[in-house]
Design a protein around this motif. Structure first.
Motif, mmCIF file in Angstrom:
data_model
loop_
_atom_site.group_PDB
_atom_site.id
_atom_site.type_symbol
_atom_site.label_atom_id
_atom_site.label_comp_id
_atom_site.label_asym_id
_atom_site.label_seq_id
_atom_site.Cartn_x
_atom_site.Cartn_y
_atom_site.Cartn_z
ATOM 1 N N LYS A 33 16.897 37.110 32.444
ATOM 2 C CA LYS A 33 17.417 35.991 32.788
ATOM 3 C C LYS A 33 17.555 35.990 34.578
ATOM 4 O O LYS A 33 18.028 34.849 35.027
ATOM 5 C CB LYS A 33 18.880 35.919 32.272
ATOM 6 C CG LYS A 33 19.658 37.146 32.591
ATOM 7 C CD LYS A 33 21.119 37.086 31.669
ATOM 8 C CE LYS A 33 21.755 38.405 31.712
ATOM 9 N NZ LYS A 33 22.790 38.376 30.670
ATOM 10 N N TYR A 34 17.293 37.017 35.156
ATOM 11 C CA TYR A 34 17.394 37.142 36.582
ATOM 12 C C TYR A 34 15.974 37.096 37.485
ATOM 13 O O TYR A 34 16.208 36.831 38.826
ATOM 14 C CB TYR A 34 18.012 38.629 37.073
ATOM 15 C CG TYR A 34 19.440 38.625 36.351
ATOM 16 C CD1 TYR A 34 20.579 37.898 36.638
ATOM 17 C CD2 TYR A 34 19.567 39.657 35.372
ATOM 18 C CE1 TYR A 34 21.827 38.180 35.966
ATOM 19 C CE2 TYR A 34 20.809 39.887 34.714
ATOM 20 C CZ TYR A 34 21.937 38.956 35.210
ATOM 21 O OH TYR A 34 23.226 39.203 34.622
ATOM 22 N N VAL A 35 15.078 37.149 36.876
ATOM 23 C CA VAL A 35 13.720 36.963 37.224
ATOM 24 C C VAL A 35 13.361 35.947 38.331
ATOM 25 O O VAL A 35 12.749 36.173 39.394
ATOM 26 C CB VAL A 35 12.428 37.373 36.509
ATOM 27 C CG1 VAL A 35 12.907 38.729 35.812
ATOM 28 C CG2 VAL A 35 12.227 36.331 35.674
ATOM 29 N N THR A 36 13.978 34.797 38.057
ATOM 30 C CA THR A 36 13.816 33.863 39.211
ATOM 31 C C THR A 36 14.843 33.527 40.166
ATOM 32 O O THR A 36 14.880 32.753 41.046
ATOM 33 C CB THR A 36 13.560 32.425 38.269
ATOM 34 O OG1 THR A 36 14.752 32.060 37.690
ATOM 35 C CG2 THR A 36 12.374 32.538 37.541
ATOM 36 N N ASP A 37 15.875 34.526 40.320
ATOM 37 C CA ASP A 37 17.030 34.506 41.083
ATOM 38 C C ASP A 37 16.508 34.952 42.529
ATOM 39 O O ASP A 37 15.781 36.062 42.488
ATOM 40 C CB ASP A 37 18.040 35.311 40.481
ATOM 41 C CG ASP A 37 18.873 34.857 39.470
ATOM 42 O OD1 ASP A 37 18.560 33.540 39.226
ATOM 43 O OD2 ASP A 37 19.938 35.273 38.846
#
Length: 124
Positions: free
Chosen positions: A54-58
Motif C-alpha cells: 500500500k506504500y509503494v507509490t508513496d
C-alpha cells in the motif's frame, strides 16, 4: 511520449533489480475494454511484502538500500503520470513469486477510428 517512456523505463529498471540471474520479465499489451489498453510488466523476482504494497507509490517510500541513490520517487512518479493522463497503475506482488505492474491507458479515439470500426459490435 516522454513521460510514458519514463514510466516504462522505471518499471523495467525495478524489475531488473528484483530478479536474480535467470529471472524473467514479461511485458504484455492487451485491450482492457473498448476505452482502455492495459500494459502489464511481470517479473519473477523477490516480490514485495504485503505490508509494503500500500506504500509503494508513496513519495520517498523505498525498501532498497539507502546508499544506492534511491529516493523512493520512481513508482510515485509513474503513478502520477498515469493518473494525470487519465490512466491507472496497480501493483500486485507476492514475496518470492514476483511482481506485476498493471498500467491502464485510455484510448483517445474519435468516431471512425480503426479500433472503433473493428470493434463496433463489442459490448466491452
Amino acid at each position: 511520449r516522454t513521460q510514458t517512456y519514463e514510466v516504462f523505463i522505471n518499471i523495467l529498471k525495478n524489475s531488473i533489480e528484483a530478479i536474480d540471474d535467470g529471472g524473467e520479465i514479461k511485458v504484455t499489451i492487451s485491450p482492457k475494454n473498448s476505452k482502455n489498453i492495459m500494459v502489464c510488466f511481470s517479473d519473477n523476482g523477490m516480490g514485495i511484502p504485503s505490508e509494503n504494497l500500500k506504500y509503494v507509490t508513496d513519495p520517498f517510500f523505498s525498501t532498497k538500500k539507502k546508499g544506492d541513490l534511491n529516493y523512493g520517487l520512481g513508482l510515485n512518479h509513474c503513478f502520477e503520470v498515469m493518473f494525470n493522463t487519465g490512466g491507472d497503475l496497480k501493483v500486485e506482488s507476492k514475496v518470492d513469486e514476483g511482481t506485476t505492474i498493471k498500467l491502464t491507458f485510455p484510448i483517445h479515439l474519435k468516431k471512425g477510428d480503426v479500433y472503433e470500426k473493428s470493434n463496433s459490435s463489442s459490448t466491452n
